[in-house]
Design a protein around this motif. Structure first.
Motif, PDB file in Angstrom:
ATOM      1  N   LYS A 232      42.790  46.360  27.600  1.00 42.87           N
ATOM      2  CA  LYS A 232      43.002  45.150  27.419  1.00 42.87           C
ATOM      3  C   LYS A 232      44.387  45.007  26.436  1.00 42.87           C
ATOM      4  O   LYS A 232      45.213  44.024  26.629  1.00 42.87           O
ATOM      5  CB  LYS A 232      42.006  44.470  26.948  1.00 42.87           C
ATOM      6  N   ALA A 236      47.919  43.034  27.129  1.00 43.39           N
ATOM      7  CA  ALA A 236      48.172  41.947  26.428  1.00 43.39           C
ATOM      8  C   ALA A 236      49.786  42.177  26.210  1.00 43.39           C
ATOM      9  O   ALA A 236      50.751  41.190  26.114  1.00 43.39           O
ATOM     10  CB  ALA A 236      47.559  41.939  24.898  1.00 43.39           C
ATOM     11  N   ALA A 239      51.489  41.264  29.475  1.00 38.66           N
ATOM     12  CA  ALA A 239      51.343  39.949  29.477  1.00 38.66           C
ATOM     13  C   ALA A 239      52.540  39.036  28.988  1.00 38.66           C
ATOM     14  O   ALA A 239      52.624  38.192  29.281  1.00 38.66           O
ATOM     15  CB  ALA A 239      49.987  39.464  29.299  1.00 38.66           C
ATOM     16  N   SER A 240      52.837  39.510  27.740  1.00 42.98           N
ATOM     17  CA  SER A 240      54.048  39.153  27.122  1.00 42.98           C
ATOM     18  C   SER A 240      55.326  38.542  27.972  1.00 42.98           C
ATOM     19  O   SER A 240      56.103  37.715  27.519  1.00 42.98           O
ATOM     20  CB  SER A 240      54.572  39.761  25.959  1.00 42.98           C
ATOM     21  N   SER A 242      54.866  38.557  31.715  1.00 43.31           N
ATOM     22  CA  SER A 242      54.399  38.140  33.074  1.00 43.31           C
ATOM     23  C   SER A 242      53.460  37.274  33.141  1.00 43.31           C
ATOM     24  O   SER A 242      52.305  37.531  32.389  1.00 43.31           O
ATOM     25  CB  SER A 242      54.084  39.441  33.491  1.00 43.31           C
ATOM     26  N   ASP A 243      53.793  36.089  33.627  1.00 41.85           N
ATOM     27  CA  ASP A 243      52.634  35.019  33.663  1.00 41.85           C
ATOM     28  C   ASP A 243      51.505  35.538  34.621  1.00 41.85           C
ATOM     29  O   ASP A 243      50.114  35.252  34.388  1.00 41.85           O
ATOM     30  CB  ASP A 243      53.081  33.959  34.155  1.00 41.85           C
ATOM     31  N   ARG A 246      49.125  37.867  32.680  1.00 41.92           N
ATOM     32  CA  ARG A 246      48.404  36.734  31.506  1.00 41.92           C
ATOM     33  C   ARG A 246      47.461  36.370  32.321  1.00 41.92           C
ATOM     34  O   ARG A 246      46.280  36.328  31.794  1.00 41.92           O
ATOM     35  CB  ARG A 246      49.275  35.758  31.118  1.00 41.92           C
ATOM     36  N   LEU A 249      44.569  39.163  32.861  1.00 45.02           N
ATOM     37  CA  LEU A 249      43.919  39.337  31.383  1.00 45.02           C
ATOM     38  C   LEU A 249      43.221  38.083  31.144  1.00 45.02           C
ATOM     39  O   LEU A 249      41.725  38.635  30.728  1.00 45.02           O
ATOM     40  CB  LEU A 249      44.787  39.639  30.324  1.00 45.02           C
ATOM     41  N   ASP A 250      43.411  36.807  31.310  1.00 43.66           N
ATOM     42  CA  ASP A 250      42.779  35.821  30.920  1.00 43.66           C
ATOM     43  C   ASP A 250      41.337  35.786  31.849  1.00 43.66           C
ATOM     44  O   ASP A 250      40.078  35.633  31.511  1.00 43.66           O
ATOM     45  CB  ASP A 250      43.280  34.539  31.221  1.00 43.66           C
TER      46      ASP A 250
END
Length: 261
Positions: A232, A236, A239-240, A242-243, A246, A249-250
């Motif tokens: 994870k 993260a 994800a900074s 890439s939406d 993100r 991960l959400d």
């Protein structure tokens, strides 16, 4: 029921509400508390029980059983509902149950889904938009399915599991954990991840950069020896930029059941 076409053998409850252009086939039964939107077609021998709200431009093929009581021993006759959106195709012998009092009281189906023959959607499920359930696909109670999900024939999903957007569940796969967005799942003894649904993403307009980021996320979670917390942390970082990652991960962070891994 103005402008609707109702076969004379159909049975329709006095308090059912049918929109303009609704068609109801031979021997269909529309029960009390059912609302059906404009231009929806109900095939021969279908049964729709209420309270059920159905949107417009849906097609229900013969012998579908919609809005039945939940198959749950805790159900005691409390008011529970089913809600179906617009533009869905529900094929022969599909069964979709209403919710339960303990599970939120409602089963919800979104828009433009194809639910093919003999599929079952149990009580308190949530199904998004633009999904395809192939023949005999089955959801147990309280399952949440995102948008643009494909369940292949004879796939089954355990109660309370979540299937993320754009996931592809292979034929005969038995899913007993949460499936993050974008994944492909195939069958061994139980379903296991088999990469991302790259072809499906291309068809939906995802470009190479977006798909590459999703592949990096998949490798971080599934192809190394990292523990979940370590994976994870790597997600993260990805994800900074890439939406999509993100959202991936959400989805993982919101889970209450074990992740399918």
């Amino acid at each position: 029921m103005t402008s609707s076409r109702i076969h004379p053998s159909a049975v329709i409850a006095a308090d059912a509400t049918l929109g303009a252009g609704v068609q109801v086939g031979a021997y269909a039964v529309i029960g009390a508390g059912v609302e059906i939107g404009d231009n929806t077609r109900i095939g021969a021998h279908c049964t729709i029980e209420g309270p059920t709200r159905i949107g417009r431009d849906n097609v229900f093929h013969g012998h579908a059983a919609i809005g039945g009581e939940p198959q749950d021993k805790k159900y005691r006759g409390e008011r529970v509902e089913l809600e179906i959106g617009d533009g869905n195709v529900i094929r022969e012998f599909v069964t979709i149950n209403r919710g339960t009092g303990d599970g939120g009281g409602i089963t919800r189906i979104g828009h433009r889904n194809w639910i093919l023959a003999y599929s079952h959607i149990a009580h308190d499920c949530r199904v998004g938009d633009d999904c395809v359930f192939s023949n005999n696909a089955t959801l147990a109670g309280h399952v949440t399915v995102g948008n643009n999900v494909i369940l292949s024939g004879f796939a089954g999903v355990h109660q309370f599991c979540r299937i993320g957007d754009h996931a592809f569940i292979g034929m005969g796969a038995f899913v007993n954990g949460d499936v993050p967005p974008f994944l492909m799942i195939a069958q061994e003894k139980y379903a296991r991840p088999r990469g991302i649904n790259a072809e499906g993403l291309k068809r939906r307009g995802f470009d190479g950069e977006r798909i590459a980021a999703i592949k990096r996320a998949y490798r971080a979670l599934y192809m190394g020896d990292a523990k979940l917390d370590e994976a994870k942390a790597e997600l993260a970082e990805i994800a900074s930029g890439s939406d999509d990652v993100r959202a991936f991960l959400d989805f993982i962070e919101a889970g209450e059941r074990p992740l399918l891994r």
